[in-house]
Motif scaffolding. Structure first.
Motif, PDB file in Angstrom:
ATOM      1  N   ALA A 135       7.775  34.026  43.659  1.00 63.95           N
ATOM      2  CA  ALA A 135       8.187  35.415  43.573  1.00 63.95           C
ATOM      3  C   ALA A 135       8.449  35.752  42.107  1.00 63.95           C
ATOM      4  O   ALA A 135       8.892  34.891  41.332  1.00 63.95           O
ATOM      5  CB  ALA A 135       9.448  35.644  44.396  1.00 63.95           C
ATOM      6  N   ASP A 136       8.187  36.985  41.722  1.00 60.78           N
ATOM      7  CA  ASP A 136       8.399  37.388  40.333  1.00 60.78           C
ATOM      8  C   ASP A 136       9.847  37.161  39.888  1.00 60.78           C
ATOM      9  O   ASP A 136      10.101  36.834  38.733  1.00 60.78           O
ATOM     10  CB  ASP A 136       8.028  38.859  40.157  1.00 60.78           C
ATOM     11  CG  ASP A 136       6.532  39.099  40.211  1.00 60.78           C
ATOM     12  OD1 ASP A 136       6.129  40.254  40.418  1.00 60.78           O
ATOM     13  OD2 ASP A 136       5.763  38.120  40.067  1.00 60.78           O
ATOM     14  N   SER A 137      10.766  37.315  40.817  1.00 61.95           N
ATOM     15  CA  SER A 137      12.185  37.215  40.485  1.00 61.95           C
ATOM     16  C   SER A 137      12.611  35.802  40.088  1.00 61.95           C
ATOM     17  O   SER A 137      13.661  35.628  39.467  1.00 61.95           O
ATOM     18  CB  SER A 137      13.046  37.694  41.653  1.00 61.95           C
ATOM     19  OG  SER A 137      12.774  36.922  42.809  1.00 61.95           O
ATOM     20  N   VAL A 138      11.812  34.791  40.441  1.00 59.86           N
ATOM     21  CA  VAL A 138      12.203  33.410  40.133  1.00 59.86           C
ATOM     22  C   VAL A 138      11.214  32.711  39.213  1.00 59.86           C
ATOM     23  O   VAL A 138      11.452  31.578  38.794  1.00 59.86           O
ATOM     24  CB  VAL A 138      12.378  32.573  41.425  1.00 59.86           C
ATOM     25  CG1 VAL A 138      13.337  33.263  42.387  1.00 59.86           C
ATOM     26  CG2 VAL A 138      11.041  32.298  42.099  1.00 59.86           C
ATOM     27  N   LYS A 139      10.132  33.381  38.902  1.00 59.42           N
ATOM     28  CA  LYS A 139       9.092  32.773  38.071  1.00 59.42           C
ATOM     29  C   LYS A 139       9.672  32.364  36.722  1.00 59.42           C
ATOM     30  O   LYS A 139      10.393  33.139  36.083  1.00 59.42           O
ATOM     31  CB  LYS A 139       7.952  33.776  37.896  1.00 59.42           C
ATOM     32  CG  LYS A 139       6.595  33.164  37.651  1.00 59.42           C
ATOM     33  CD  LYS A 139       5.502  34.220  37.697  1.00 59.42           C
ATOM     34  CE  LYS A 139       5.287  34.735  39.101  1.00 59.42           C
ATOM     35  NZ  LYS A 139       4.164  35.690  39.181  1.00 59.42           N
ATOM     36  N   GLY A 140       9.355  31.142  36.317  1.00 62.29           N
ATOM     37  CA  GLY A 140       9.865  30.623  35.054  1.00 62.29           C
ATOM     38  C   GLY A 140      11.216  29.956  35.159  1.00 62.29           C
ATOM     39  O   GLY A 140      11.656  29.282  34.220  1.00 62.29           O
ATOM     40  N   ARG A 141      11.894  30.134  36.287  1.00 63.98           N
ATOM     41  CA  ARG A 141      13.218  29.522  36.480  1.00 63.98           C
ATOM     42  C   ARG A 141      13.201  28.468  37.584  1.00 63.98           C
ATOM     43  O   ARG A 141      13.933  27.490  37.520  1.00 63.98           O
ATOM     44  CB  ARG A 141      14.253  30.589  36.825  1.00 63.98           C
ATOM     45  CG  ARG A 141      14.422  31.652  35.769  1.00 63.98           C
ATOM     46  CD  ARG A 141      15.600  32.585  36.093  1.00 63.98           C
ATOM     47  NE  ARG A 141      15.410  33.314  37.327  1.00 63.98           N
ATOM     48  CZ  ARG A 141      16.252  33.278  38.366  1.00 63.98           C
ATOM     49  NH1 ARG A 141      17.343  32.540  38.306  1.00 63.98           N
ATOM     50  NH2 ARG A 141      16.013  33.995  39.451  1.00 63.98           N
ATOM     51  N   PHE A 142      12.404  28.692  38.614  1.00 65.73           N
ATOM     52  CA  PHE A 142      12.341  27.785  39.757  1.00 65.73           C
ATOM     53  C   PHE A 142      11.031  27.011  39.725  1.00 65.73           C
ATOM     54  O   PHE A 142      10.000  27.534  39.305  1.00 65.73           O
ATOM     55  CB  PHE A 142      12.420  28.555  41.076  1.00 65.73           C
ATOM     56  CG  PHE A 142      13.751  29.196  41.380  1.00 65.73           C
ATOM     57  CD1 PHE A 142      14.769  29.274  40.440  1.00 65.73           C
ATOM     58  CD2 PHE A 142      13.983  29.743  42.636  1.00 65.73           C
ATOM     59  CE1 PHE A 142      15.983  29.857  40.727  1.00 65.73           C
ATOM     60  CE2 PHE A 142      15.181  30.342  42.944  1.00 65.73           C
ATOM     61  CZ  PHE A 142      16.189  30.403  41.985  1.00 65.73           C
ATOM     62  N   THR A 143      11.074  25.785  40.232  1.00 65.52           N
ATOM     63  CA  THR A 143       9.876  24.954  40.335  1.00 65.52           C
ATOM     64  C   THR A 143       9.843  24.291  41.705  1.00 65.52           C
ATOM     65  O   THR A 143      10.808  23.623  42.106  1.00 65.52           O
ATOM     66  CB  THR A 143       9.853  23.868  39.253  1.00 65.52           C
ATOM     67  OG1 THR A 143       9.938  24.478  37.961  1.00 65.52           O
ATOM     68  CG2 THR A 143       8.560  23.058  39.343  1.00 65.52           C
ATOM     69  N   ILE A 144       8.739  24.478  42.396  1.00 65.68           N
ATOM     70  CA  ILE A 144       8.554  23.839  43.702  1.00 65.68           C
ATOM     71  C   ILE A 144       7.686  22.602  43.524  1.00 65.68           C
ATOM     72  O   ILE A 144       6.770  22.586  42.688  1.00 65.68           O
ATOM     73  CB  ILE A 144       7.927  24.819  44.719  1.00 65.68           C
ATOM     74  CG1 ILE A 144       7.995  24.259  46.131  1.00 65.68           C
ATOM     75  CG2 ILE A 144       6.501  25.191  44.324  1.00 65.68           C
ATOM     76  CD1 ILE A 144       7.615  25.287  47.210  1.00 65.68           C
ATOM     77  N   SER A 145       7.986  21.570  44.293  1.00 66.81           N
ATOM     78  CA  SER A 145       7.181  20.344  44.245  1.00 66.81           C
ATOM     79  C   SER A 145       7.257  19.676  45.607  1.00 66.81           C
ATOM     80  O   SER A 145       8.087  20.047  46.445  1.00 66.81           O
ATOM     81  CB  SER A 145       7.674  19.404  43.143  1.00 66.81           C
ATOM     82  OG  SER A 145       9.017  19.008  43.378  1.00 66.81           O
ATOM     83  N   ARG A 146       6.395  18.705  45.821  1.00 61.05           N
ATOM     84  CA  ARG A 146       6.395  18.001  47.091  1.00 61.05           C
ATOM     85  C   ARG A 146       6.103  16.531  46.870  1.00 61.05           C
ATOM     86  O   ARG A 146       5.421  16.155  45.907  1.00 61.05           O
ATOM     87  CB  ARG A 146       5.381  18.615  48.058  1.00 61.05           C
ATOM     88  CG  ARG A 146       3.928  18.500  47.633  1.00 61.05           C
ATOM     89  CD  ARG A 146       3.026  19.354  48.520  1.00 61.05           C
ATOM     90  NE  ARG A 146       3.054  18.888  49.911  1.00 61.05           N
ATOM     91  CZ  ARG A 146       2.728  19.660  50.949  1.00 61.05           C
ATOM     92  NH1 ARG A 146       2.372  20.922  50.759  1.00 61.05           N
ATOM     93  NH2 ARG A 146       2.767  19.165  52.173  1.00 61.05           N
ATOM     94  N   ASP A 147       6.605  15.710  47.771  1.00 60.71           N
ATOM     95  CA  ASP A 147       6.344  14.281  47.787  1.00 60.71           C
ATOM     96  C   ASP A 147       5.853  13.949  49.186  1.00 60.71           C
ATOM     97  O   ASP A 147       6.655  13.837  50.124  1.00 60.71           O
ATOM     98  CB  ASP A 147       7.614  13.505  47.436  1.00 60.71           C
ATOM     99  CG  ASP A 147       7.385  12.004  47.322  1.00 60.71           C
ATOM    100  OD1 ASP A 147       6.395  11.513  47.901  1.00 60.71           O
ATOM    101  OD2 ASP A 147       8.207  11.336  46.682  1.00 60.71           O
TER     102      ASP A 147
END
Length: 126
Positions: free
Chosen positions: A60-72
């Motif tokens: 979402a634009d509101s979290v871009k650059g601050r949040f990072t999603i990842s998976r294992d």
């Protein structure tokens, strides 16, 4: 039995960080897109981020650059690293699974998701 169990929420000051985790079971995690949504009091549930089964990501634009999603995939776990938190990030955060597997996709509409966790509260104080 499908389960999505979130953890890692809590109370943090503005500017701080939290890392959410969601452990999945009961479906083919490695072939599913995994999303994070959030819902603040009195507001509709909103899209935060998604990671496709091929590793593509969307925010979402509101979290871009601050949040990072990842998976294992070895741990059947999806993460949401949240930095530079703001009071407006305060919400219950939910992880969700989109089990459509014909091709990788990154849907931001909650109707696309088949399974949901119970949510974890994130509170950011000013």
């Amino acid at each position: 039995q499908v389960q999505l169990v979130e953890s890692g929420g809590g109370l943090v000051q503005a500017g701080g960080s939290l890392r959410l985790s969601c452990v999945a079971s009961g479906f083919t995690f490695r072939q599913s897109a995994m999303g994070w949504f959030r819902q603040a009091p009195g507001k509709e549930r909103e899209f935060v981020s998604v990671i496709s089964w091929s590793g593509g990501t969307k925010y979402a634009d509101s979290v871009k650059g601050r949040f990072t999603i990842s998976r294992d995939n070895a741990k059947n776990t999806v993460y949401l690293q949240m930095n530079s938190l703001k009071p407006e990030d305060t919400a219950v955060y939910y992880c969700a699974a989109d089990t459509y597997s014909r091709f990788p996709r990154m849907r931001s509409d909650y109707a696309a998701y088949d399974y949901w966790g119970q949510g974890t509260q994130v509170t950011v104080s000013s």
